[in-house]
Scaffold this active site. Structure first.
Site, mmCIF file in Angstrom:
data_model
loop_
_atom_site.group_PDB
_atom_site.id
_atom_site.type_symbol
_atom_site.label_atom_id
_atom_site.label_comp_id
_atom_site.label_asym_id
_atom_site.label_seq_id
_atom_site.Cartn_x
_atom_site.Cartn_y
_atom_site.Cartn_z
ATOM 1 N N ARG A 46 -14.562 -47.111 -0.090
ATOM 2 C CA ARG A 46 -13.940 -48.368 0.312
ATOM 3 C C ARG A 46 -14.215 -48.593 1.791
ATOM 4 O O ARG A 46 -13.942 -47.726 2.613
ATOM 5 C CB ARG A 46 -12.415 -48.336 0.088
ATOM 6 N N GLU A 47 -14.781 -49.744 2.128
ATOM 7 C CA GLU A 47 -14.994 -50.133 3.515
ATOM 8 C C GLU A 47 -13.759 -50.906 3.950
ATOM 9 O O GLU A 47 -13.403 -51.905 3.325
ATOM 10 C CB GLU A 47 -16.246 -51.000 3.630
ATOM 11 N N ARG A 72 -15.420 -71.132 16.142
ATOM 12 C CA ARG A 72 -15.279 -69.844 15.473
ATOM 13 C C ARG A 72 -16.667 -69.299 15.189
ATOM 14 O O ARG A 72 -17.374 -69.789 14.307
ATOM 15 C CB ARG A 72 -14.461 -69.980 14.187
ATOM 16 N N GLU A 104 -1.520 -71.213 24.046
ATOM 17 C CA GLU A 104 -2.532 -72.079 23.446
ATOM 18 C C GLU A 104 -2.199 -73.567 23.497
ATOM 19 O O GLU A 104 -3.107 -74.396 23.418
ATOM 20 C CB GLU A 104 -2.797 -71.657 22.001
ATOM 21 N N GLU A 127 -5.197 -56.706 7.825
ATOM 22 C CA GLU A 127 -4.581 -57.689 8.716
ATOM 23 C C GLU A 127 -3.444 -58.425 8.016
ATOM 24 O O GLU A 127 -3.617 -58.975 6.928
ATOM 25 C CB GLU A 127 -5.601 -58.726 9.196
ATOM 26 N N GLU A 146 -8.904 -65.965 29.613
ATOM 27 C CA GLU A 146 -10.159 -66.345 30.272
ATOM 28 C C GLU A 146 -11.322 -66.544 29.303
ATOM 29 O O GLU A 146 -12.288 -67.235 29.614
ATOM 30 C CB GLU A 146 -10.536 -65.347 31.357
#
Length: 190
Positions: A46-47, A72, A104, A127, A146
């Site tokens: 599994r990666e 993106r 943001e 995630e 930045e």
């Protein structure tokens, strides 16, 4: 039929890690390859992308959603998204959400509520995004990192739904937020 306890149900497809090879350690993510023993006894690999987690904010101001537009690189195009960012180690998700909203968009909020949390791509990454609703907004100055280049705007629900059709909005967190907002507008509940 015999009742199974929840531990048996949750583990019936468990893959036991036999070995982990750490392939890459970046600034935000790491990649590892795990050798696992499958429920049938066979071996596989599994990666896995490890990520510190993130927050996202559905910010509503004057019946409009605050969004940012940014390039993106993985998609090679601009995207319109809700404010979001990664969690710092040990950081409280609500604190991170308030920070990202301010950085943001320049907005502070008087009210913030948890909507839900979800995994972005559980087939290969860990995630987890925690999604919040921010209301009672007051505008201030953006405080971009930045290496952040974006613009901020506010859009109606109708615009957001159109942007989804046009794939100007195409990320899971923003689509989830738009549909949560739609439900909120219809029911008054999040």
């Amino acid at each position: 039929m015999k009742e199974q306890n929840s531990k048996e149900i949750n583990n019936k497809f468990e893959e036991v890690t036999v070995k982990t090879d750490h392939i890459f350690q970046g600034k935000i993510i790491s990649l590892q390859v795990d050798e696992v023993k499958l429920p049938n006894g066979k071996m596989s690999t599994r990666e896995i992308v490890k990520h510190p987690g993130a927050v996202a904010v559905l910010a509503i101001h004057e019946d409009k959603m605050i969004v940012v537009e940014q390039y993106r690189k993985p998609l090679e195009k601009n995207q319109i998204e809700i404010p979001a960012g990664k969690l710092d180690p040990g950081e409280d998700p609500q604190t991170a959400a308030l920070r990202e909203l301010k950085e943001e968009t320049g907005f502070d909020c008087g009210s913030i509520k948890l909507i839900n949390s979800f995994y972005t791509s559980p087939g290969f990454a860990d995630e987890k995004i925690v999604l919040f609703l921010a209301e009672d907004l007051t505008q201030g100055e953006m405080q971009l990192d930045e290496d952040e280049f974006l613009s901020c705007e506010s859009i109606t629900l109708e615009q957001a739904l159109q942007y989804i059709k046009e794939e100007k909005i195409s990320d899971a967190k923003t689509i989830t937020a738009v549909y949560a907002w739609q439900i909120y507008k219809l029911t008054g509940k999040i």
